[in-house]
Design an enzyme around this catalytic site. Structure first.
Site, PDB file in Angstrom:
ATOM      1  N   ASP A   1       0.853  -1.179   0.000  1.00  0.00           N
ATOM      2  CA  ASP A   1       0.000   0.000   0.000  1.00  0.00           C
ATOM      3  C   ASP A   1       0.887   1.225   0.000  1.00  0.00           C
ATOM      4  O   ASP A   1       1.889   1.255   0.702  1.00  0.00           O
ATOM      5  CB  ASP A   1      -0.878   0.010   1.248  1.00  0.00           C
ATOM      6  CG  ASP A   1      -2.113  -0.848   1.032  1.00  0.00           C
ATOM      7  OD1 ASP A   1      -2.602  -0.888  -0.112  1.00  0.00           O
ATOM      8  OD2 ASP A   1      -2.563  -1.479   1.992  1.00  0.00           O
TER       9      ASP A   1
ATOM     10  N   PHE B   1     -11.633  23.206   8.998  1.00  0.00           N
ATOM     11  CA  PHE B   1     -11.669  22.299   7.845  1.00  0.00           C
ATOM     12  C   PHE B   1     -12.677  21.183   8.121  1.00  0.00           C
ATOM     13  O   PHE B   1     -12.675  20.591   9.190  1.00  0.00           O
ATOM     14  CB  PHE B   1     -10.283  21.679   7.630  1.00  0.00           C
ATOM     15  CG  PHE B   1     -10.263  20.677   6.527  1.00  0.00           C
ATOM     16  CD1 PHE B   1     -10.044  21.090   5.224  1.00  0.00           C
ATOM     17  CD2 PHE B   1     -10.461  19.327   6.787  1.00  0.00           C
ATOM     18  CE1 PHE B   1     -10.031  20.159   4.198  1.00  0.00           C
ATOM     19  CE2 PHE B   1     -10.458  18.398   5.758  1.00  0.00           C
ATOM     20  CZ  PHE B   1     -10.233  18.810   4.464  1.00  0.00           C
ATOM     21  N   THR B   2     -13.531  20.891   7.170  1.00  0.00           N
ATOM     22  CA  THR B   2     -14.391  19.704   7.318  1.00  0.00           C
ATOM     23  C   THR B   2     -14.328  18.913   6.012  1.00  0.00           C
ATOM     24  O   THR B   2     -13.968  19.451   4.958  1.00  0.00           O
ATOM     25  CB  THR B   2     -15.873  20.073   7.579  1.00  0.00           C
ATOM     26  OG1 THR B   2     -16.390  20.665   6.385  1.00  0.00           O
ATOM     27  CG2 THR B   2     -16.022  21.028   8.742  1.00  0.00           C
ATOM     28  N   ALA B   3     -14.715  17.704   6.150  1.00  0.00           N
ATOM     29  CA  ALA B   3     -14.665  16.845   4.973  1.00  0.00           C
ATOM     30  C   ALA B   3     -15.706  17.271   3.952  1.00  0.00           C
ATOM     31  O   ALA B   3     -15.577  16.986   2.763  1.00  0.00           O
ATOM     32  CB  ALA B   3     -14.885  15.392   5.380  1.00  0.00           C
TER      33      ALA B   3
ATOM     34  N   SER C   1     -10.580  25.310   4.594  1.00  0.00           N
ATOM     35  CA  SER C   1     -10.479  25.931   5.905  1.00  0.00           C
ATOM     36  C   SER C   1     -10.136  27.413   5.638  1.00  0.00           C
ATOM     37  O   SER C   1      -9.798  27.785   4.514  1.00  0.00           O
ATOM     38  CB  SER C   1      -9.387  25.277   6.736  1.00  0.00           C
ATOM     39  OG  SER C   1      -8.127  25.496   6.146  1.00  0.00           O
TER      40      SER C   1
ATOM     41  N   ASP D   1     -10.598  -5.598   2.264  1.00  0.00           N
ATOM     42  CA  ASP D   1      -9.332  -6.233   1.921  1.00  0.00           C
ATOM     43  C   ASP D   1      -9.393  -7.749   2.138  1.00  0.00           C
ATOM     44  O   ASP D   1      -8.514  -8.479   1.667  1.00  0.00           O
ATOM     45  CB  ASP D   1      -8.200  -5.690   2.802  1.00  0.00           C
ATOM     46  CG  ASP D   1      -7.687  -4.344   2.321  1.00  0.00           C
ATOM     47  OD1 ASP D   1      -7.817  -4.086   1.116  1.00  0.00           O
ATOM     48  OD2 ASP D   1      -7.180  -3.585   3.160  1.00  0.00           O
TER      49      ASP D   1
END
Lengths: 711, 553
Positions: free
Chosen positions: A330, A401-403, A408, A550
Site C-alpha cells: 500500500d 476544515f471539514t470533509a 479551511s 481487503d
C-alpha cells in the site's frame, strides 16, 4: 529471563514497550544482522530447559523425528549391551555419549520452545478468568464467567472492565488499552460500525461503555491462539519440513542398510563387530545434526516473527514468505509517510510567493489535519512567517476544515481567506463574483502531473474575490525505500505499489520510490484481480491489508498480513497478523521466511558433509586389524581404534550443542542474488562441514588419549 | 608413442566424435519424441499390437504399458530358452535350465545383459537373434521411453499426461535404434567383425589341440549391444573377442556407440524443456564424472608397481594387447558408468583400486552418462535431491525447472535412491554369510568379496558386466541376480513415472533472480559433489572391505 533474551517478553507483557517498534521507520541502512537474526543465545537457557529435554525422551514424542528415534533406540541397545559386559569402559562411554546426543537434540527443541513459554505466561495473565456482563433479552444484565460465553452473546463493558472475549462493538465507542497484546501503551478507539469495531478478549476498556457481540468461542480467541502459537503447541510441521524429514528418513534407511549388512561383510573378512561399534557407526552416519535441530529451527523461525510482533497463523505462511515473488505494498504508510506535506507555494501572476505563504498559513491555522499543519510549518520554515495562534488575531472568525466543505480559512478585518481543494475554492471564488486566474488552473495541473496535490489559496477583500496561488502538497517517500526495493529486486522480488491515486500521481510516486509497478485508482476488486493474475503465472504474492474489503484479497494472497488495527474479518482472512500494524514489515517477513529455509538447507548440507570425516575415523579403526592396508585411510592419525570411534561419537554429539545458537538465531542473511548466496553458503556449510569434523575429531582424540588408562 | 599418450589421444578423439554427434542426434531425438506424425511401418505395428498411439497416458497407464510389455518379454524369452532343444537353428544346444533361463530372461529384458552362460556354448542362432537381440532393441527403447516421460513431466504443466508408451517404444526402436545400429553394424563388418549363420568349426591351435568356433549374426548384435547400453556379448569373452571387436578402431567406435545416445539425450532433454542450457548442465555433470573416472582408472592401471607390469607399460593382466592399458581403461569406465556391461578387458584383473573404480562407477547409479534413458532419469533424480538441499540454501522452497520439489516429489526421489543400495547390500551380505553361496568365489579374502560385491552391484544397477572369477551359474546366483535385475530396473521406474506424473500436474514457477540457477557451473559442481558423497557414503564400508583393502595393501 535475562535482559538480552527477554526483549520480546518485555514488549508483550508490560504496558510500556521497552523496544522501539521494529521497522517503524524502514531500517534500510541498519546492518543486516539487525534486521533478521537477533535473539542472542544465552547458555543458561540450556540449563533451564534441561527438565523439558528429559521429558521429551518419551518414545511417543521421539518417533516424530525418525533420525533421533533411531539414536534413542541405539542408546537403549548399547546400554543394554554394556550391562552384559560391565567391565568395558568403551561400551559405557559410547552409551553415555549416545544418550547425550539424544538429550542435546531434545534440549535444542526445548530451548526454542522455552523462549515462547515466558511469553505465553504473560499472555495467560491477560487472559485471567474474566466475568462477563451478558445482556439478557429483556435488557437486564447477568454476570457469568467469561468461559461460559457463546457466539452471538451480547456483553457490556465499561471503563475498567477487561473484555471477556473477541467480538465486534455493536453499540457505543470506547478507548481500549490493547497493550496486553500489542505492547503498545497508547489506547485505541473502538467503535461500532466501520473498520474499527473489532475488540480482542483480554484487552481493557479505559473509558465509556460499549456493547460487544461475541464472535469467537472461549478457548479459540485471538489470545488463546497467540498462546498456542508462541508455545508451539499448535505447531504443525510445514510442507518443506515434512519433505526434508522424508529425505532425512531415507538417508537414515540407507545408512541403516550399510550398517546392518556390515557384520556379514566383516564376518567374511574375519572380523567381529560388536553391537556398540555398529550403533556408534550408525549414529555417526545418519544426519543427526540436522535431525536434532530441525524442529528447533522451525520454532525459532516463528519466534523471530513473534519478536517482531508478527503472529503467523501457520508455519506454511512463513515458508511461503520465503518464496514470495510479488509484494503488493500500500502506498500510504508503507512507501510514503502517512500524510502529504506542503512542499511549495506557487503564486499566480500578480502575486508573490510571500503573499501566498502568508495567506496559506493564516487560512490553515484552523486546519488540524496533518496536511494543514504542514502548510503552517512550511510557511514558517521557508518564508520565516512566525506561526500565529488562533487567539492572537482579535475578531477573527475561524472556518474549520471539514470533509464536507474541504476548505479551511479565516475571516479577519473584512478579509476572507480560504484554502482547500481546487474545486471547492474555485466554487467559493465564483460564488463571490470573483475570477479565477487562468494560470491557477495550469499550475494546479502541473502539480497533479508531477504526482502532487494542488490546494488553492484564495482571498476575498477590497479588491474582490480571487485566487492568490497554489499550495503544492506532496507525498513524501520514506527514507531508504529505494534501496530497500533495489535489494528486493536483486532477490528476485517484484514490488507493486497499490494506491487510490490517479495514474499520473501514482506513476510519479512509483518512479520516485523505485517500485517496479503500480496499481492506480485501486479498488478491492482490482487488487484481487492483480493477485490472481500474478498467481496464474505461478508467482507467490504477499500483501498487507486492514479493512473488511481487503479480506478477500488477504485470503487469496499466499502471504496475507492483516494489521492488528484492522477489522476482525481482515484478521480472519490473513494468515499473519502484525500487532504493530506496520505495513513495511512485509519486507522483514519475507526475509525471515528466507532465513528459515536457508538455515535448514545449510545445516542439512553441513550434516551430510560431516559424514566423510567420520568414515575416515571409523572404518580404519574397525578393519585395519584384518586388512592393515586400510590404516592408510587413518589420515587423522587417531591414537587408537576405540578412541577414534569415541571421538567421532563425541564430535557428533557436541556439534549439536555447538550449533544450537545458529539454529535459534538463523543463518546470517543478506539480500543478494541466489547465485551469490549459494556460493557463499556452500562455501561455509558445505566445505566447512567437510573440514570441521576432521579438525574436531582430531582434537577430541588428543584429549581422550590424555586420559590415563585409555587410548 | 608411449601408451599413456596413446590413451590420452584416444580419449580426445572420442570426445571430439561425441561432440560432433551431440547436437544433431540430440535434436533428432527431441523431434522423434515430440512429432505428431507416424511412419507407415509404425502404423502397421500399432495395428498389429492393437495400440492407439495418439492417446495420452497418465503415469499409471504409462507404467502399466512398461510393466506389461516387459513381463511379456521375460515370459517369451524364458520359454524360448526352455524350448531351445526342440527349436531348429540351435546348433544342437539343449534347453536352458529353469534358474538360468529366468536369470537370462530377466537380464535381457532389464537392459542388464548379465550372462551366467557362455554365449558360444549355450545359445543357438534362434535364441540369440529372435530372443536376445530383439530385447537388446526394445529394452533400450523402454529405458528411453521412461526418460522421455520424465522429461515431459518437467516440460508440461497442469496435466497428468505423459505421452503414449507404445508410440515412444515403437519410435525409439524404429526411428533411432534400428537405423543407427544398422549403420554401426556395417561399419563393424567392414572392420572385420563377423556376420553369418554358420555352424560350429573345429579349429586347430598353434600349440596343438583344437578349439571350437561358431559363427553368428555377431556384428549386428554387437552394434545394438553397445548402442543400447546392453552389453550382452555373443561370445563369452565379450568385446575382448576378436570376432566382436577386432581392432583398436572398432574398440573406440564401440565406446562411441556406448556413450552417444545417453549423452545426446541431455540435449533432447534441454530442447524439450525449452532450455538447452539445462541440458548442458546435466551433460557437464556426466562428463565431469566420466572424465574423472577415466583419469583415475588410467592412473591406477598405468602406475601399477612391480617390474613386470612397469615393463609392459602398466597393469596388462586381463587386457588385450590389441588395445593396451589406455583403451581398456577408457572402455572399462565407459561400460561401467553407462550400465552397458560389455567388457574388452577383465575388471577382476585390474589393480585393486582400479577394480574399485569400475565398481564405484556402477554404484553411482549408472548416471554418468548412464544407460540409454535410465542414465538421464537417474541423473535427474539426483538433480532433484541436490536441488532440494541446495535450493533451501538460497532461501526458497526448492524448485527445479520451474517445478516445486515438495514432499511428494522428494518422497519418490528418496525411494528411488533407496532401491539399488538395498538390493546390492542385502544380496551381497546374504551371499557371503550364507553357507553355500561363498563356494562360487574363485578367490578368498578381499578379492573374493569384490567378486560378489561386483556381481550384485552390476545386477542391481542393470550393468551386466562381471568381475570374472565368480561362478554365477548356480541356483542361488541365477535367482538372486535375476531378482536384483528385475527389482533394480522396474521398482525405480515406478517412482520415476509417479514423479513424472506429479511434476506434469504442477503449475510452473517462473524463474527470478532469487531462483537457484541450475544451468550454472556452480550447480554442476554441487551435483557432482552430491552424487559422489551420497553414493560414497552408502558404499564406503563395502568398498573398504573389497577393493580398498586389496588396493591399499
Amino acid at each position: 529471563m535475562t535482559t538480552r533474551t527477554g526483549n520480546h517478553e518485555d514488549s508483550m507483557s508490560t504496558a510500556t514497550p521497552t523496544r522501539a517498534p521494529h521497522g517503524g521507520v524502514p531500517s534500510g541502512h541498519t546492518p543486516a544482522e539487525d534486521r533478521v537474526g537477533a535473539g542472542l543465545f544465552d547458555p543458561r537457557q540450556l540449563l533451564r530447559s534441561l527438565p523439558d529435554a528429559f521429558r521429551k525422551l518419551d518414545p511417543r514424542v521421539m518417533v516424530k523425528s525418525p533420525v533421533m528415534f533411531v539414536v534413542l533406540v541405539g542408546s537403549v541397545l548399547t546400554t543394554a549391551f554394556s550391562f552384559t559386559d560391565p567391565g568395558d569402559w568403551f561400551g559405557w562411554a559410547i552409551s553415555a555419549w549416545l544418550w547425550l546426543t539424544v538429550i542435546f537434540a531434545n534440549l535444542a527443541e526445548a530451548v526454542a520452545e522455552g523462549r515462547g513459554k515466558a511469553q505465553a505466561d504473560t499472555l495467560r495473565k491477560a487472559k485471567t478468568d474474566t466475568v462477563a456482563r451478558r445482556l439478557v433479552r429483556d435488557g437486564s444484565e447477568e454476570r457469568i464467567p467469561g468461559t461460559g460465553l457463546t457466539i452471538g452473546d451480547l456483553v457490556v463493558c465499561e471503563a475498567g472492565d477487561v473484555i471477556p472475549g473477541d467480538g465486534d462493538v455493536v453499540e457505543g465507542v470506547a478507548s481500549v488499552d490493547e497493550s496486553a497484546i500489542t505492547g503498545e501503551s497508547a489506547p485505541v478507539i473502538r467503535e461500532s460500525g466501520g473498520d474499527r469495531s473489532a475488540v480482542t478478549g483480554g484487552t481493557k476498556v479505559l473509558s465509556d461503555r460499549i456493547v460487544i457481540r461475541i464472535t469467537t468461542k472461549p478457548g479459540e480467541t485471538f489470545i488463546d491462539r497467540m498462546i498456542n502459537l508462541v508455545e508451539g503447541a499448535a505447531r504443525q510441521k510445514t510442507p518443506n519440513e515434512i519433505a526434508l524429514n522424508i529425505l532425512l528418513a531415507s538417508l537414515t534407511i540407507v545408512f541403516l542398510l550399510a550398517c546392518a549388512t556390515l557384520p556379514a561383510f566383516a564376518g567374511y573378512a574375519g572380523s567381529h563387530l560388536t553391537m556398540v561399534v555398529l550403533v556408534a557407526l550408525l549414529v555417526c552416519l545418519i544426519p543427526t545434526t540436522i535431525g536434532a535441530l530441525l524442529s528447533a529451527i522451525g520454532i525459532a523461525g516463528m519466534d523471530r516473527l513473534v519478536q517482531r510482533n508478527v503472529l503467523a497463523m501457520s508455519g506454511r505462511a512463513v515458508e511461503a514468505a520465503g518464496d514470495v515473488s510479488t509484494l503488493l505494498l500500500d502506498k500510504t504508510g508503507t512507501i510514503t509517510l502517512g500524510n502529504r506535506q506542503a512542499a511549495e507555494f506557487v503564486p499566480v501572476r500578480g502575486t508573490t510567493e510571500a503573499e501566498v505563504a502568508d495567506a496559506a498559513q493564516l487560512s490553515s491555522l484552523a486546519d488540524e489535519t496533518p496536511e494543514g499543519r504542514s502548510v503552517v510549518v512550511l510557511a514558517k520554515e521557508a518564508y520565516g512567517l512566525r506561526e500565529r495562534h488562533q487567539g492572537e488575531l482579535v475578531g477573527a472568525e475561524w472556518v474549520e476544515f471539514t470533509a464536507q466543505t474541504r476548505m479551511s480559512g479565516v475571516d479577519v478585518d473584512k478579509r476572507k481567506i480560504r484554502k482547500g481543494a481546487a474545486g471547492s475554492v474555485v466554487a467559493w471564488v465564483r460564488e463571490r463574483g470573483g475570477t479565477v486566474a487562468e494560470d491557477a488552473d495550469r499550475i494546479a495541473q502541473r502539480i497533479s502531473a508531477a504526482g502532487g496535490t494542488p490546494l488553492l489559496v484564495a482571498v476575498d477583500d477590497a479588491d474582490g474575490a480571487r485566487v492568490l496561488g497554489v499550495i503544492h502538497l506532496k507525498d513524501v517517500v520514506k527514507e531508504g525505500m529505494r534501496e530497500r526495493f533495489d535489494e528486493l529486486r536483486r532477490m528476485g522480488i517484484k514490488t507493486v505499489m497499490i494506491t487510490g491515486d490517479n495514474p499520473l500521481t501514482a506513476k510519479a510516486i512509483a518512479e520516485e520510490a523505485g517500485v517496479d509497478d503500480f496499481l492506480a485508482e485501486a479498488t478491492p476488486e482490482d487488487k484481487m484481480a492483480l493477485i490472481k493474475r500474478e498467481q496464474a503465472g505461478g508467482k507467490l504474492v504477499a500483501m498487507t491489508g486492514d479493512g473488511t474489503n481487503d479480506a478477500p484479497a488477504l485470503a487469496q494472497a499466499d502471504v496475507g498480513v492483516a494489521m492488528n488495527t484492522g477489522t476482525s474479518a481482515a484478521k480472519e482472512a490473513g494468515n499473519m497478523v502484525d500487532l504493530d500494524s506496520n505495513p513495511t514489515k512485509l519486507i522483514e517477513i519475507v526475509e525471515i521466511g528466507k532465513q528459515l529455509l536457508i538455515t535448514r538447507g545449510a545445516l542439512t548440507t553441513f550434516s551430510i558433509a560431516n559424514d566423510v570425516a567420520k568414515y575416515f575415523a571409523i572404518i580404519p579403526a574397525l578393519f585395519a586389524a584384518v586388512y592393515p592396508g586400510l590404516d592408510k585411510l587413518n589420515i587423522m592419525q587417531l591414537s587408537s581404534p576405540d578412541s577414534a570411534i569415541l571421538s567421532a561419537v563425541v564430535f557428533n554429539a557436541l556439534i549439536i550443542i555447538a550449533l544450537v545458537p545458529l539454529a535459534l538465531r538463523g543463518v546470517r542473511y543478506r539480500p543478494m542474488s541466489a547465485d551469490r548466496m549459494l556460493r557463499r553458503n556452500l562455501g561455509i556449510y558445505g566445505l566447512g562441514g567437510l573440514i570441521a569434523p576432521f579438525v574436531g575429531i582430531k582434537i577430541i582424540d588428543i584429549l581422550i588419549s590424555l586420559i590415563p588408562g585409555i587410548g | 608413442m608411449g601408451p599413456v599418450l596413446a590413451g590420452v589421444l584416444q580419449l580426445l578423439a572420442l570426445i571430439g566424435a561425441l561432440a560432433l554427434a551431440y547436437v544433431p542426434l540430440g535434436n533428432y531425438l527431441a523431434r522423434v519424441y515430440s512429432s505428431e506424425k507416424h511412419l507407415r511401418v509404425e502404423k502397421w505395428i500399432y495395428q498389429g499390437i492393437g495400440a492407439n498411439p495418439d492417446t495420452e497416458m497418465r503415469w499409471t497407464a504409462y507404467l502399466r504399458g512398461v510393466l506389461a510389455f516387459s513381463a511379456a518379454g521375460v515370459l517369451f524369452l524364458y520359454l524360448l530358452q526352455r524350448l531351445q532343444g526342440s527349436l531348429p537353428g540351435s546348433l544342437g544346444f539343449s534347453s536352458i535350465e529353469p534358474a538360468q533361463a529366468f536369470d537370462t530372461a530377466a537380464s535381457f529384458v532389464t537392459n542388464t545383459n548379465w550372462q551366467s552362460y557362455a554365449g558360444e556354448q549355450a545359445m543357438g542362432h534362434v535364441v540369440q537373434t529372435a530372443g536376445l537381440a530383439v530385447q537388446n532393441f526394445v529394452s533400450a527403447a523402454v529405458g528411453i521411453a521412461v526418460a522421455v516421460a520424465l522429461v515431459r513431466g518437467f516440460a508440461r504443466s497442469r496435466t497428468g499426461e505423459l505421452g503414449n508408451f507404445w508410440a515412444d517404444l515403437v519410435r525409439g526402436t524404429v526411428r533411432v535404434l534400428v537405423p543407427v545400429a544398422a549403420v554401426a553394424a556395417v561399419v563393424l563388418v567392414a572392420c572385420g567383425a563377423i556376420q553369418n549363420f554358420s555352424g560350429i568349426h573345429e579349429v586347430g591351435q598353434f600349440m596343438g589341440g583344437s578349439q571350437q568356433w561358431n559363427g553368428g549374426a555377431v556384428a549386428s548384435q554387437e552394434a545394438i549391444k553397445e548402442l543400447g547400453t546392453n552389453g550382452g556379448g555373443y561370445f563369452n569373452a565379450n568385446s575382448a573377442h576378436p570376432f566382436e571387436n577386432p581392432t583398436p578402431f572398432t574398440n573406440l567406435f564401440e565406446i562411441f556407440l556406448i556413450l552417444v545416445i545417453p549423452l545426446a539425450l541431455t540435449r533432447a532433454f534441454g530442447v524439450m524443456v525449452g532450455s538447452v542450457k539445462q541440458g548442458y548442465a546435466i551433460l557437464a555433470t556426466m562428463v565431469t564424472i566420466w572424465v574423472g573416472f577415466v583419469a583415475l582408472l588410467m592412473w591406477t592401471e598405468f602406475a601399477h608397481h612391480g617390474p613386470a607390469l612397469q615393463a609392459s607399460g602398466g597393469a596388462m593382466e586381463g587386457k588385450e594387447t590389441r588395445f593396451g592399458v589406455g583403451a581398456s581403461a577408457l572402455f572399462g569406465v565407459s561400460t561401467t558408468l553407462t550400465s552397458t556391461g560389455a567388457v574388452d578387458s577383465f575388471h577382476s584383473s585390474f589393480t585393486g583400486l582400479g577394480g574399485g573404480i569400475t565398481m564405484l562407477g556402477m554404484m553411482l547409479g549408472e548416471i554418468a552418462p548412464g544407460g540409454v534413458g535410465s542414465g538421464l532419469y537417474g541423473m535427474l533424480i539426483m538433480a532433484i535431491i541436490a536441488v532440494f538441499i541446495a535450493g533451501l540454501m538460497v532461501g526458497r522452497t526448492p524448485e527445479y525447472l520451474g517445478k516445486k520439489i515438495g514432499s511428494r516429489e522428494i518422497k519418490l526421489a528418496a525411494c528411488y535412491i533407496l532401491v539399488t543400495p538395498a538390493l546390492v547390500l542385502i544380496f551381497t551380505a546374504a551371499s557371503v554369510a550364507l553357507p553355500t553361496p561363498p563356494n562360487s568365489m574363485l578367490n578368498s579374502g578381499a578379492h573374493g568379496f569384490s567378486e560378489v560385491l561386483y556381481a550384485f552391484t552390476s545386477a542391481s544397477n542393470n550393468n551386466g558386466s562381471a568381475f570374472a572369477g565368480l561362478n554365477a551359474n548356480t541356483d542361488w546366483y541365477n535367482t538372486t541376480t535375476g531378482l536384483a535385475m528385475l527389482l533394480g530396473r522396474f521398482v525405480p521406474m515406478v517412482f520415476v513415472l509417479a514423479l513424472a506424473g506429479s511434476l506434469a500436474g504442477q503449475r510452473p514457477v517462473p524463474a527470478t533472480a532469487g531462483t537457484l540457477r541450475t544451468e550454472k557451473p556452480l550447480f554442476t559442481g554441487l551435483l557432482v559433489g552430491a552424487i559422489l558423497i551420497i553414493t560414497g557414503l552408502t558404499y564406503f564400508p563395502a568398498l573398504a572391505l573389497g577393493p580398498l583393502a586389496e588396493g591399499l595393501a
